[in-house]
Enzyme design. Sequence first.
Site, PDB file in Angstrom:
ATOM      1  N   ASP A 109     -13.583  -0.979   0.421  1.00 47.29           N
ATOM      2  CA  ASP A 109     -14.023  -1.833  -0.689  1.00 47.29           C
ATOM      3  C   ASP A 109     -13.091  -1.652  -1.881  1.00 47.29           C
ATOM      4  O   ASP A 109     -13.024  -0.581  -2.471  1.00 47.29           O
ATOM      5  CB  ASP A 109     -15.462  -1.468  -1.056  1.00 47.29           C
ATOM      6  CG  ASP A 109     -16.034  -2.343  -2.156  1.00 47.29           C
ATOM      7  OD1 ASP A 109     -15.313  -3.202  -2.697  1.00 47.29           O
ATOM      8  OD2 ASP A 109     -17.216  -2.154  -2.499  1.00 47.29           O
ATOM      9  N   HIS A 113       5.442   2.966  12.710  1.00 49.99           N
ATOM     10  CA  HIS A 113       4.516   3.943  13.283  1.00 49.99           C
ATOM     11  C   HIS A 113       4.987   5.373  13.040  1.00 49.99           C
ATOM     12  O   HIS A 113       4.182   6.313  13.021  1.00 49.99           O
ATOM     13  CB  HIS A 113       4.353   3.692  14.780  1.00 49.99           C
ATOM     14  CG  HIS A 113       3.065   4.191  15.352  1.00 49.99           C
ATOM     15  ND1 HIS A 113       2.577   5.471  15.127  1.00 49.99           N
ATOM     16  CD2 HIS A 113       2.136   3.586  16.150  1.00 49.99           C
ATOM     17  CE1 HIS A 113       1.416   5.623  15.753  1.00 49.99           C
ATOM     18  NE2 HIS A 113       1.132   4.502  16.371  1.00 49.99           N
TER      19      HIS A 113
END
Length: 462
Positions: A406, A176
Amino acid sequence: MATTTKTLTIHHRCRVAPSATTTVAAEQSLPLTFFDMIWLHFHPIKRLLFYPISCSTSNFLETIVPNLAQSLSITLTNYLPIVGNLIYPLESGMPEIRYISGDSVSLTIAEASEAFDFNYLTRNQAREANGFYPFVSELPEPKNEPESGFRIIPLIAIQITLFPGTGICIGFTNHHIIGDASSIVGFIKAWSKVAKVGGQNEVLVKNDLVPFYDKSVIKDPSGRANIFWNQMKLTPYWSSPSSFPNNKLRATYTLRKDQIQILKNLVMDRKPGIDHLSSFTVITAYVWSCLVKSAVKSGENVDENEPEYFGFAVDVRRRLEPPIPAGYFGNCLAFVIVESRHGILSGEDGFFIAAELVGEIISKKVNNNEELFRDADDWLVKYGSLLTKRIFGVAGSPRFDMYDTDFGWGKPNKYESVSIDGDGSMSLSKSKEFEGGLEIGLSLPIKKMDVFADIFYDGLKI
C-alpha cells in the site's frame, strides 16, 4: 516536454538518487556468491502492481509523483546495491555489484491513453500478453568502459503509469543477479511503507524490512562461485531480452482454501503413503498435470515417452548452517527438479502421480540439507541443459503477499508477473479475494490457454 507513443504519453524520464539528507556511503561493493552467479545471464524480472484510484493528470503529476519520487529516494539510502550496477569484467577479474556516489535509478512517468482499458488489464480472464509491456520499462543499456576494463550493467528500472480517472500502475524491472523475490519484494514493500507513512529507518525496523548485505555469511568451501564464473564467462555477456513478442494470453486462476483442501483429500485418498502434502504440493502438481494434458489437445506433437520436468527454487536462508538473517539481500535459492513422462502425466492418474513426485522431492531433498546441496557444484550444467526441454517452473511464492503493498491509496487490485511470458513458469501468490487462497498466473499460447482452462475447471468440478 512529454513525448507520446501510439498509446502512451511519457511525461518524463528521470534518475532518482539516494536522499542527500541522510548519510550515504560514498561507495559500496558486494561480491557475487554462487547463489547470485547462476543468474548472470537470466532474463530481467518484470512485475506490475495495479491500483484502482480516481486521479486526474494534474493531481498525479503535482502530488502523487513527487511523493513517490521523494519516498523512493529516501528508501534507496537503505538499498544502495539496487542503485548501483553489475560490474562485468571485459577480460579478467570477477563480476561484482558496485555502488558509487552519483549512481541513480531510472524512473519513467507515463500516462495511458483511452486505448488501454484498466479494467481489462486487471481482470482474471485471459488477456493478450503483449498488452502489458508498455507499463514496464526496459533496463538501461549496458555501457562498456574499456579504460576501466568493465561493462557497467544497470540493475533496476521503475515506471509509474496513470490511467486517468481509473488507476495507477507501478512496474518494476530488475536484473535477477541483484536479488531473489524475497529481496526485491522486500524493497518494494519498504518503498510503499515510506511512501504511505513517511520516515525511514524506524519504519523499516518496525516492519522487518531492514536489508542485510554481509555476503560473507554465504559459505563456499568448494569454490562454487568460481566454478560457475569459469563456465559462464565463456559466453560473452549480452543484454537479455526483456520483452518476449508472442501470441500468448495471460490469465489468473484462483484456488480457494476449501478447493485446495479437496485436492489434498483426493491425493490422500489415492496416495495414502505420500511423503509430503502441502498446498504448494497439490497446487503445483495439479497445474503441471493440467498443462501436460492440454499439450496434445491444443495441437502439440508430443511422444508419450517424452520427459516432462517440473522445477522450483527453495529459499534457503533458514536452511543454511548457521541460518542467515531473513533480511539477507541477494539471491539465496537452491534448485530441485522432478521428472516424469508425458504419457504418465497426461493419463487419468496424472495429478496423483505428479503430487507424489513433488511431495517426495520435498520430503527427501528440500527438507534434507545434505541432499539439497549434494549436486550444487553441477547446478549450472545440470539445470541449464533442461531449459530447451519440456520444463515447467514456479515464479514467486505464496509466502509473499503482493496485495499487502500500500503506497497510500489502498491495496492493489491486481498483481502480474510479466516475465513468466519467457520462462515457462507459473506465478504463485496469495489471493487478493480469499483468505487462505492462492493465485496462479499463466502465460500460454492462445489455443493452449483455452484447452488448459477447460481441463483445469473440469477437474475441479469432478
